[in-house]
Motif scaffolding. Structure first.
Motif, PDB file in Angstrom:
ATOM      1  N   ALA A  60      51.152  31.460  62.955  1.00 19.52           N
ATOM      2  CA  ALA A  60      52.054  30.731  62.049  1.00 19.52           C
ATOM      3  C   ALA A  60      53.053  29.856  62.824  1.00 19.52           C
ATOM      4  O   ALA A  60      53.567  28.863  62.286  1.00 19.52           O
ATOM      5  N   GLY A 106      40.681  27.431  63.151  1.00 12.03           N
ATOM      6  CA  GLY A 106      41.679  28.420  63.567  1.00 12.03           C
ATOM      7  C   GLY A 106      41.478  28.870  65.016  1.00 12.03           C
ATOM      8  O   GLY A 106      42.439  29.275  65.682  1.00 12.03           O
ATOM      9  N   GLU A 128      44.145  29.933  67.929  1.00 11.88           N
ATOM     10  CA  GLU A 128      44.046  31.155  68.743  1.00 11.88           C
ATOM     11  C   GLU A 128      44.093  30.805  70.232  1.00 11.88           C
ATOM     12  O   GLU A 128      44.711  31.494  71.028  1.00 11.88           O
ATOM     13  N   GLY A 185      39.016  29.243  58.488  1.00 15.01           N
ATOM     14  CA  GLY A 185      39.254  30.477  59.244  1.00 15.01           C
ATOM     15  C   GLY A 185      39.081  30.165  60.715  1.00 15.01           C
ATOM     16  O   GLY A 185      39.628  29.169  61.214  1.00 15.01           O
ATOM     17  N   THR A 186      38.290  30.967  61.415  1.00 16.95           N
ATOM     18  CA  THR A 186      37.981  30.699  62.829  1.00 16.95           C
ATOM     19  C   THR A 186      37.364  29.307  62.948  1.00 16.95           C
ATOM     20  O   THR A 186      37.758  28.494  63.788  1.00 16.95           O
ATOM     21  N   GLY A 225      42.392  31.948  56.222  1.00 13.35           N
ATOM     22  CA  GLY A 225      43.642  32.252  56.931  1.00 13.35           C
ATOM     23  C   GLY A 225      44.519  31.050  57.220  1.00 13.35           C
ATOM     24  O   GLY A 225      45.753  31.144  57.182  1.00 13.35           O
ATOM     25  N   MET A 226      43.909  29.892  57.506  1.00 15.43           N
ATOM     26  CA  MET A 226      44.722  28.719  57.882  1.00 15.43           C
ATOM     27  C   MET A 226      45.419  28.053  56.698  1.00 15.43           C
ATOM     28  O   MET A 226      46.277  27.191  56.897  1.00 15.43           O
ATOM     29  N   SER A 240      47.552  29.127  54.785  1.00 22.35           N
ATOM     30  CA  SER A 240      48.983  29.432  54.646  1.00 22.35           C
ATOM     31  C   SER A 240      49.816  28.391  55.402  1.00 22.35           C
ATOM     32  O   SER A 240      51.035  28.399  55.319  1.00 22.35           O
ATOM     33  N   ASN A 241      49.148  27.508  56.134  1.00 19.25           N
ATOM     34  CA  ASN A 241      49.841  26.474  56.906  1.00 19.25           C
ATOM     35  C   ASN A 241      49.993  25.209  56.032  1.00 19.25           C
ATOM     36  O   ASN A 241      49.042  24.438  55.843  1.00 19.25           O
ATOM     37  N   ARG A 252      37.590  43.777  56.726  1.00 17.30           N
ATOM     38  CA  ARG A 252      38.461  44.260  55.651  1.00 17.30           C
ATOM     39  C   ARG A 252      37.644  44.994  54.612  1.00 17.30           C
ATOM     40  O   ARG A 252      36.485  44.643  54.389  1.00 17.30           O
ATOM     41  N   THR A 304      36.916  37.561  63.157  1.00 18.75           N
ATOM     42  CA  THR A 304      37.998  38.202  63.911  1.00 18.75           C
ATOM     43  C   THR A 304      38.376  39.574  63.364  1.00 18.75           C
ATOM     44  O   THR A 304      38.954  40.359  64.092  1.00 18.75           O
TER      45      THR A 304
HETATM   46  N1  LIG Z   1      49.710  29.881  59.681  1.00 20.26           N
HETATM   47  C1  LIG Z   1      48.605  29.571  60.349  1.00 20.26           C
HETATM   48  N2  LIG Z   1      48.444  28.347  60.896  1.00 20.26           N
HETATM   49  C2  LIG Z   1      47.305  28.017  61.551  1.00 20.26           C
HETATM   50  N3  LIG Z   1      46.275  28.852  61.725  1.00 20.26           N
HETATM   51  C3  LIG Z   1      46.381  30.090  61.217  1.00 20.26           C
HETATM   52  C4  LIG Z   1      47.541  30.517  60.509  1.00 20.26           C
HETATM   53  N4  LIG Z   1      47.332  31.808  60.108  1.00 20.26           N
HETATM   54  C5  LIG Z   1      46.104  32.159  60.552  1.00 20.26           C
HETATM   55  N5  LIG Z   1      45.531  31.133  61.222  1.00 20.26           N
HETATM   56  C6  LIG Z   1      44.185  31.114  61.848  1.00 20.26           C
HETATM   57  O1  LIG Z   1      43.242  31.528  60.860  1.00 20.26           O
HETATM   58  C7  LIG Z   1      42.202  32.315  61.472  1.00 20.26           C
HETATM   59  C8  LIG Z   1      42.061  33.620  60.722  1.00 20.26           C
HETATM   60  O2  LIG Z   1      41.671  33.358  59.402  1.00 20.26           O
HETATM   61  P1  LIG Z   1      40.555  34.247  58.679  1.00 20.26           P
HETATM   62  O3  LIG Z   1      40.285  33.573  57.374  1.00 20.26           O
HETATM   63  O4  LIG Z   1      41.002  35.653  58.678  1.00 20.26           O
HETATM   64  O5  LIG Z   1      39.366  34.023  59.714  1.00 20.26           O
HETATM   65  P2  LIG Z   1      37.957  34.738  60.000  1.00 20.26           P
HETATM   66  O6  LIG Z   1      37.369  35.085  58.650  1.00 20.26           O
HETATM   67  O7  LIG Z   1      37.206  33.665  60.698  1.00 20.26           O
HETATM   68  O8  LIG Z   1      38.166  35.934  60.864  1.00 20.26           O
HETATM   69  C9  LIG Z   1      42.605  32.543  62.922  1.00 20.26           C
HETATM   70  O9  LIG Z   1      41.835  31.683  63.737  1.00 20.26           O
HETATM   71  C10 LIG Z   1      44.076  32.131  62.973  1.00 20.26           C
HETATM   72  O10 LIG Z   1      44.410  31.532  64.195  1.00 20.26           O
END
Ligand SMILES: Nc1ncnc2c1ncn2[C@@H]1O[C@H](COP(=O)(O)OP(=O)(O)O)[C@@H](O)[C@H]1O
Ligand SMILES: O=P(O)(O)OC[C@H](O)CO
Length: 501
Positions: A324, A307, A311, A262-263, A408-409, A411-412, A17, A14
């Motif tokens: 979040a 994730g 989305e 993540g995704t 990313g997930m 943090s949940n 960086r 997504t």
């Molecule tokens: N607090 C949260 N709760 C649930 N899902 C989350 C939260 N924060 C981010 N996400 C999900 O995490 C994913 C992004 O994480 P990231 O590690 O950056 O993914 P990627 O490397 O696949 O792009 C997204 O699909 C987003 O919906």
């Protein structure tokens, strides 16, 4: 003396960086930007590789400028990337000739046996460590070449190049070095897992001209020096993102595992120098490698939708405005109200490998609210992790006794508690949750001699949070059995409604 740093480019599904790390493994700078997701047809997922390159051109100078760093203060750059996503470009103009086909894209699922010319699937798995699935790059590349006879003709004349995102970016950064690393090459269905070379029979059966393939190298080593967007930064590592996070989590010993949410979500266990062949639906893959050292392998459980389901709740259902918020919504109720979501948007990956499976929501009654649905959405990631861990425990010989998590997930907190509940093992998140980027930086820093050896890196790992199961064994058994019923329904529904897939 001026400080020096190690840089990482993390080209994810997504976002992209650029990050700088110091000698203690602390992130001192980060520049990040999302890129567009294209869904031109059901099941199709495309990225614009040129857009991603333009982002890299902005993000690298920005990350350096934020700490006032000159290129000669960067000891090395590591590139880590979403794996399998397939790019084809013109060797002369440097422009993509087709949209990049994303790893979750299912367009090749219906014609896999055709695309692989009826090569014995068991032999294909034996050579590559992978099941025959549209997830991997080889079938995607064949699809691009078959989609336009002019492209195939040009590829055969050596005018076009293939690469996953690592290859595309290093080619652009260095002004023409056409290379990949073993971790990325191991996701193509074209590399022999034992020799770590392209397999000519597999190339022939997938009708892929060898001239368009990059040279396969160990993950850590010299990959030239950047010429764009900044001159003079040594590129010292290429590594697929999930293998990078194994390094970032310092899972150096056989038996150590991590899961990145993540995704999708990807659980990898280091199996040491032993090439373990899965009997339970996992993938055998290569861990980040060093020139001259024995190859280290890993078992992987890949889950396509984690994730991405959150989305979907935001983009397609309008249930939340920010990822979040799914946690807040889920916390508005006590449980899932009897509701289960199986997010088989790309079929089901590990351990099922059912391309036909389709997403289902089961257990709907008038009692079910959006809060229950939000719970079921988060629990879907927890149960998919459970399915993978059960397969890992059956295959690896060493049970997963604790799980390091990142992505990313993580943090949940509710989700992390759900993962600990269903796995019944402690789940730990490190202070530095950007394990993918950190792993790429470690790979580059080790290769550049910035860090003398791996053992030192362990001291950078600090626990930020831990979750332990609070679920009774009986409750877990009941819920697991309902989840598995829901998975069966998802597979059955897909087979009945789209028998071709
Ligand atoms: N607090 C949260 N709760 C649930 N899902 C989350 C939260 N924060 C981010 N996400 C999900 O995490 C994913 C992004 O994480 P990231 O590690 O950056 O993914 P990627 O490397 O696949 O792009 C997204 O699909 C987003 O919906
Ligand atoms: O970009 P991520 O973190 O979703 O990772 C994608 C995987 O590499 C796909 O295999």
């Amino acid at each position: 003396m001026r400080p020096t740093y190690v840089a990482a480019i993390d080209q994810g599904t997504t976002s992209t960086r650029c990050l700088l790390f110091d000698r203690e493994g602390r992130m001192v700078s980060v520049a990040q930007q999302l890129h567009r997701q294209h869904y031109p047809q059901p099941g199709w997922v495309e990225h614009d590789a040129e857009e991603i390159w333009q982002l890299v051109c902005r993000l690298v100078p920005q990350a350096l400028a934020d700490v006032d760093a000159a290129p000669d203060q960067i000891a090395g750059l590591g590139i880590t990337n979403q794996r399998e996503t397939t790019v084809v470009w013109d060797r002369v103009t440097g422009l993509p000739v087709a949209p990049a086909i994303g790893w979750q894209d299912t367009r090749t699922s219906a014609c896999l046996s055709e695309l692989t010319s009826d090569f014995d699937p068991a032999e294909l798995t034996r050579r590559t460590g992978l099941p025959l699935a549209g997830y991997f790059s080889g079938p995607k590349l064949r699809w691009i070449l078959d989609s336009d006879p002019a492209l195939r003709h040009r590829a055969e004349r050596g005018e076009l190049l293939f690469g996953t995102m690592d290859t595309w970016l290093v080619w652009k950064l260095t002004g023409g070095l056409h290379v990949t690393d073993v971790t990325n090459a191991s996701r193509t269905l074209l590399m022999d897992l034992e020799t770590l070379r392209w397999d000519d029979e597999l190339l022939a059966c997938m009708h892929i001209p060898r001239e368009m393939l990059p040279e396969i190298r160990p993950s850590m080593g010299s990959f030239g020096t950047t010429r764009h967007p900044i001159d003079g930064i040594p590129v010292c590592a290429l590594v697929g993102d999930q293998q990078a996070s194994l390094l970032g989590q310092t899972a150096f010993e056989p038996g150590q595992a991590k899961c990145t949410f993540g995704t999708g979500s990807f659980l990898l266990m280091n199996t040491g120098t032993e090439l373990v062949r899965s009997r339970s639906g996992l993938i055998t893959t290569v861990a980040p490698s060093v020139e001259g050292e024995e190859t280290v392998y890993a078992l992987e459980g890949s889950v396509a939708v984690a994730g991405a389901l959150v989305e979907w709740c935001r983009n397609s259902l309008g249930l939340i405005r920010h990822p979040a918020e799914i946690e807040t919504l889920a916390l508005s109720v006590e449980d899932n109200g009897g509701c289960y979501v199986v997010p088989a948007f790309a079929g089901l990956y590990a351990p099922y490998w059912e391309p036909a499976a389709q997403g289902v929501i089961v257990g709907l009654t008038s009692y079910v609210t959006k809060g229950h649905l939000a719970r079921a959405v988060l629990e879907a990631t927890a149960w998919q992790t459970k399915d993978v861990v059960d397969a890992m425990n059956a295959d690896a010989g060493v049970p997963v006794s604790f799980l390091a998590v990142d992505g990313g997930m993580t943090s949940n907190n509710l989700l992390m508690q759900a993962v600990a509940d269903v796995l019944d093992v402690p789940v730990q998140r490190p202070m530095m949750a950007e394990s993918v980027a950190l792993g790429a930086a470690y790979a580059a820093g080790l290769s550049a001699g910035y860090w003398p050896d791996r053992s030192l890196l362990r001291s950078h790992w600090h626990r930020a949070a831990e979750w332990r199961s609070s679920m009774t064994a009986e409750h877990r058994r009941e819920q697991l059995s309902q989840w598995r019923e829901a998975v069966e329904l998802s597979i059955e529904w897909g087979r009945r409604t789209s028998p071709g897939r």
